[in-house]
Design a protein around this motif. Structure first.
Motif, PDB file in Angstrom:
ATOM      1  N   ALA A 174     -47.172 -71.987  70.518  1.00 57.64           N
ATOM      2  CA  ALA A 174     -46.527 -70.994  71.405  1.00 57.64           C
ATOM      3  C   ALA A 174     -46.701 -71.379  72.868  1.00 57.64           C
ATOM      4  O   ALA A 174     -45.790 -71.214  73.683  1.00 57.64           O
ATOM      5  CB  ALA A 174     -47.110 -69.609  71.140  1.00 57.64           C
ATOM      6  N   SER A 175     -47.864 -71.941  73.194  1.00 58.79           N
ATOM      7  CA  SER A 175     -48.156 -72.211  74.599  1.00 58.79           C
ATOM      8  C   SER A 175     -47.532 -73.516  75.082  1.00 58.79           C
ATOM      9  O   SER A 175     -47.415 -73.739  76.293  1.00 58.79           O
ATOM     10  CB  SER A 175     -49.672 -72.233  74.813  1.00 58.79           C
ATOM     11  OG  SER A 175     -50.222 -73.433  74.320  1.00 58.79           O
ATOM     12  N   GLY A 188     -47.051 -64.312  65.559  1.00 57.67           N
ATOM     13  CA  GLY A 188     -47.524 -64.502  66.926  1.00 57.67           C
ATOM     14  C   GLY A 188     -48.993 -64.149  67.033  1.00 57.67           C
ATOM     15  O   GLY A 188     -49.631 -63.773  66.035  1.00 57.67           O
ATOM     16  N   GLU A 189     -49.528 -64.277  68.222  1.00 56.28           N
ATOM     17  CA  GLU A 189     -50.947 -63.980  68.439  1.00 56.28           C
ATOM     18  C   GLU A 189     -51.143 -63.385  69.823  1.00 56.28           C
ATOM     19  O   GLU A 189     -50.571 -63.875  70.797  1.00 56.28           O
ATOM     20  CB  GLU A 189     -51.737 -65.296  68.344  1.00 56.28           C
ATOM     21  CG  GLU A 189     -52.883 -65.270  67.376  1.00 56.28           C
ATOM     22  CD  GLU A 189     -53.640 -66.592  67.380  1.00 56.28           C
ATOM     23  OE1 GLU A 189     -53.047 -67.615  66.972  1.00 56.28           O
ATOM     24  OE2 GLU A 189     -54.799 -66.588  67.807  1.00 56.28           O
ATOM     25  N   ASP A 247     -40.451 -66.973  67.190  1.00 58.34           N
ATOM     26  CA  ASP A 247     -40.649 -67.698  65.929  1.00 58.34           C
ATOM     27  C   ASP A 247     -39.595 -67.269  64.913  1.00 58.34           C
ATOM     28  O   ASP A 247     -38.975 -68.104  64.241  1.00 58.34           O
ATOM     29  CB  ASP A 247     -42.069 -67.398  65.411  1.00 58.34           C
ATOM     30  CG  ASP A 247     -42.424 -68.190  64.169  1.00 58.34           C
ATOM     31  OD1 ASP A 247     -42.086 -69.392  64.098  1.00 58.34           O
ATOM     32  OD2 ASP A 247     -43.063 -67.616  63.261  1.00 58.34           O
ATOM     33  N   LEU A 248     -39.368 -65.960  64.859  1.00 61.48           N
ATOM     34  CA  LEU A 248     -38.426 -65.421  63.878  1.00 61.48           C
ATOM     35  C   LEU A 248     -36.993 -65.888  64.172  1.00 61.48           C
ATOM     36  O   LEU A 248     -36.273 -66.341  63.260  1.00 61.48           O
ATOM     37  CB  LEU A 248     -38.534 -63.892  63.884  1.00 61.48           C
ATOM     38  CG  LEU A 248     -37.888 -63.158  62.712  1.00 61.48           C
ATOM     39  CD1 LEU A 248     -38.611 -61.823  62.483  1.00 61.48           C
ATOM     40  CD2 LEU A 248     -36.404 -62.907  62.896  1.00 61.48           C
ATOM     41  N   THR A 295     -39.970 -78.533  63.868  1.00 50.29           N
ATOM     42  CA  THR A 295     -39.512 -77.677  62.768  1.00 50.29           C
ATOM     43  C   THR A 295     -39.105 -76.299  63.309  1.00 50.29           C
ATOM     44  O   THR A 295     -39.481 -75.936  64.420  1.00 50.29           O
ATOM     45  CB  THR A 295     -40.635 -77.541  61.717  1.00 50.29           C
ATOM     46  OG1 THR A 295     -41.880 -77.414  62.407  1.00 50.29           O
ATOM     47  CG2 THR A 295     -40.685 -78.788  60.848  1.00 50.29           C
ATOM     48  N   PRO A 296     -38.326 -75.549  62.530  1.00 49.99           N
ATOM     49  CA  PRO A 296     -37.815 -74.262  63.038  1.00 49.99           C
ATOM     50  C   PRO A 296     -38.915 -73.296  63.477  1.00 49.99           C
ATOM     51  O   PRO A 296     -39.994 -73.267  62.894  1.00 49.99           O
ATOM     52  CB  PRO A 296     -37.045 -73.701  61.835  1.00 49.99           C
ATOM     53  CG  PRO A 296     -36.597 -74.907  61.093  1.00 49.99           C
ATOM     54  CD  PRO A 296     -37.737 -75.882  61.220  1.00 49.99           C
ATOM     55  N   GLY A 297     -38.598 -72.533  64.481  1.00 49.13           N
ATOM     56  CA  GLY A 297     -39.553 -71.553  65.007  1.00 49.13           C
ATOM     57  C   GLY A 297     -40.676 -72.268  65.733  1.00 49.13           C
ATOM     58  O   GLY A 297     -40.454 -73.228  66.457  1.00 49.13           O
TER      59      GLY A 297
END
Lengths: 391, 391
Positions: B312-313, B40-41, B110-111, B357-359
């Motif tokens: 993420a956004s 993450g960030e 994500d995990l 794709t995953p995450g």
């Protein structure tokens, strides 16, 4: 004058307990300009505010707080306001900056007051400072019996207003909470002001708060403080419609004037509680006090720590005669007690007076600073950004 | 699974310029649990968020963020929400905590996505992810001519929506600003979406913002972004009444759901812009997206940095078909470009797709991390609290 230095000192009790007692550490701020020294304090998380003072710039709107303070002109209150705007502008994306600015702003008011030989409230345009009725602020005991005993002891010490908060309150059953409040009332006696602080325990859950209203009403509680987090304005407004004679109090989480204004406008508060050490300092707290007065909401300080913080938090509403009650720490840890040479004691009538001496009228004690000082060091990319400054 | 580690990596360009470009540094977050790794960030001020992760406890409601994360159970989205509530509760008085939580929350999603083999939007209950129209996001040039040239170049690269912001805009005359906006329109052509970002330059001054409306209307600007700071809701509402076809956009400063809700409810916004890396992560951003949709306000991401932050956004509003436009960084610094092995490129129609794709579908590149890593060390009271972790 130009601001020559801004020094942050991290102080802490040797052991910090996992209880709702904010007097266990402190971040003391010293500002020097033109041969004068001003002192201030930032509330909570000293290391994080130190980091925000000295961190490398991320971009033009995310600069370290000191970039907007060091070397600035400082001749009067208008410069303090200007520096505050600079910090907000240059550190827009640095969330912690409001808390960091708070301690600096307080120190700047102290310094200007000393230079001009007048108390801070005078600089704020307050013609007359009215005494306040202190309420003793302490944590609920683990048992109702403990709370009753504590209330009785405070009444015997002359306190006619007592606030219990945190501890077990709101975490168990409504019945257990009712017993606690009832015990507080019994210990205080039928005529005192009883205040209850839920410490945001229900976050934004109106139903859980509502279950506690009847007991609070029966015990004649004057206010219920922070049933919810500061942002949960709709929850506050909903509860306020049902709380009757028990007014809602809140706002200590506000970190700028805008947030406090929203709460005053929309949360149905009877009392807005402002921590000068969080909201950006005396400057923003004064804006809130003036706005609250205009809107018929009573301003109250939030202070659980030192008498330096207490003086800073009394200045913004010293001139509001009818905003009578003030928070007064009574079970602070030795650090918070020893830190200030001067103390704001109650007078023969049990009232508290804002210091009339120049600045904040409360000086930190160098020996106490040394005793509780925690050496801190931050290095980024091989460059030392912070090391505890010399006293 | 249990959360085994939370590691923060401070990355930076060798030189950070004093311009409104948020891609010059980054705080990368790595979380490990059950043999899986999530990334993450956190947006902006890496050192301050690191300090808030590891700082000593001040009291029961001011704990370091890691105290609420390390060792926690992590089996599904409900655990992510629970951990977020824990952080908010245990770090109530730590202002920076929302920004810090943001990066951790993103890494947790994500995990969990990787563990279950599904993209994050799927975990969020989004049945179908719709493509977005990217708007190229860049700074105003110093001159109108520079802005015209930049707009033309982006149009030639296939962008039909362009946002100019910051730089000289709002700091000089209304005429100079009008010339800048006109130049942007000319470079983009008559049919593209032109967006303007004032970067909070007028703080809460409605009059100065009002002077710019005519030019924005004449140039057919789709929105005026951040004329004011996020808290200045009354100023937003006043300007919105006069802005006509030019809608107001704002909200990137919101650091929790409540703040964004207030803006949606009271600021008269056409667009609410949420930075997942500030508001506490994907969890809170999704709450805002759902609420905005219900209230007829369009959700837009705020992203000026890496494609990890971009993925993420995009997740929170991937399922909102009519919330079509998305911010897309086009002049990020090499750090932000090189950091991600996987990139979210536009398709043949110029549209952007959330990774399937995953995450989050975007992995950081270890060599890039090493290249830009800034060694950081924090010591308090003789105890090493933080040292840049091993990769």
């Amino acid at each position: 004058m130009k601001i020559e230095s801004v020094d942050f000192f991290y102080l802490s009790m040797p052991e910090v307990l996992d209880i709702g007692d904010g007097s266990q550490d402190a971040l003391l701020v010293r500002v020097r300009a033109g041969g004068f020294v001003g002192w201030g304090e930032c509330e909570a998380a000293p290391l994080v505010s130190i980091a925000s003072l000295v961190c490398p710039m991320s971009h033009s709107a995310c600069k370290p707080v000191q970039a907007s303070v060091l070397g600035q002109r400082l001749d009067g209150p208008e410069d303090i306001a200007r520096i505050g705007r600079l910090v907000r502008d240059n550190s827009l994306d640095l969330l912690q900056a409001d808390h960091t600015l708070a301690g600096i702003d307080i120190a700047l008011w102290d310094l200007i007051g000393k230079r001009r030989g007048v108390p801070v409230f005078d600089l704020l345009g307050t013609k007359r400072a009215y005494p306040k009725t202190p309420y003793a602020s302490l944590l609920f005991a683990e048992t109702a019996e403990g709370t009753r005993t504590a209330a009785r002891a405070l009444r015997e010490r002359g306190f006619t207003a007592i606030k219990f908060g945190w501890g077990p309150y709101g975490r168990g059953s409504a019945k257990a909470d009712a017993d606690q409040v009832q015990a507080g009332r019994e210990g205080l006696g039928p005529d005192g002001h009883l205040l209850v602080d839920a410490g945001t325990v229900w976050v934004d859950d109106v139903d859980r708060a509502r279950e506690r209203l009847a007991a609070l009403q029966q015990c004649g509680a004057m206010w219920l403080e922070e049933p919810f987090v500061s942002g949960a304005i709709d929850a506050y407004a909903a509860l306020a419609k049902e709380s009757g004679a028990v007014k809602l109090a809140g706002g200590e989480g506000c970190h700028n004037f805008h947030m406090a204004k929203h709460m005053i406008d929309h949360a149905g508060l009877g009392y807005v509680q402002i921590d000068t050490g969080r909201i950006g300092g005396i400057t923003d707290a004064k804006l809130v006090a003036d706005y609250a007065a205009k809107r018929g909401v009573t301003f109250v300080n939030h202070t659980f720590t030192t008498h330096l913080a207490l003086s800073a938090s009394l200045q913004p509403f010293a001139g509001l005669e009818s905003h009578r009650i003030c928070e007064y720490p009574v079970e602070a840890k030795p650090l918070a007690i020893e830190l200030c040479r001067d103390r704001i004691e109650r007078d023969a009538d049990g009232l508290v007076h804002v210091p009339e001496t120049p600045g904040l009228g409360v000086e930190p004690d160098e020996a106490a600073i040394r005793k509780y000082l925690v050496e801190t060091e931050i290095t980024v990319g091989g460059k030392l950004l912070y090391r505890t400054p010399a006293l």
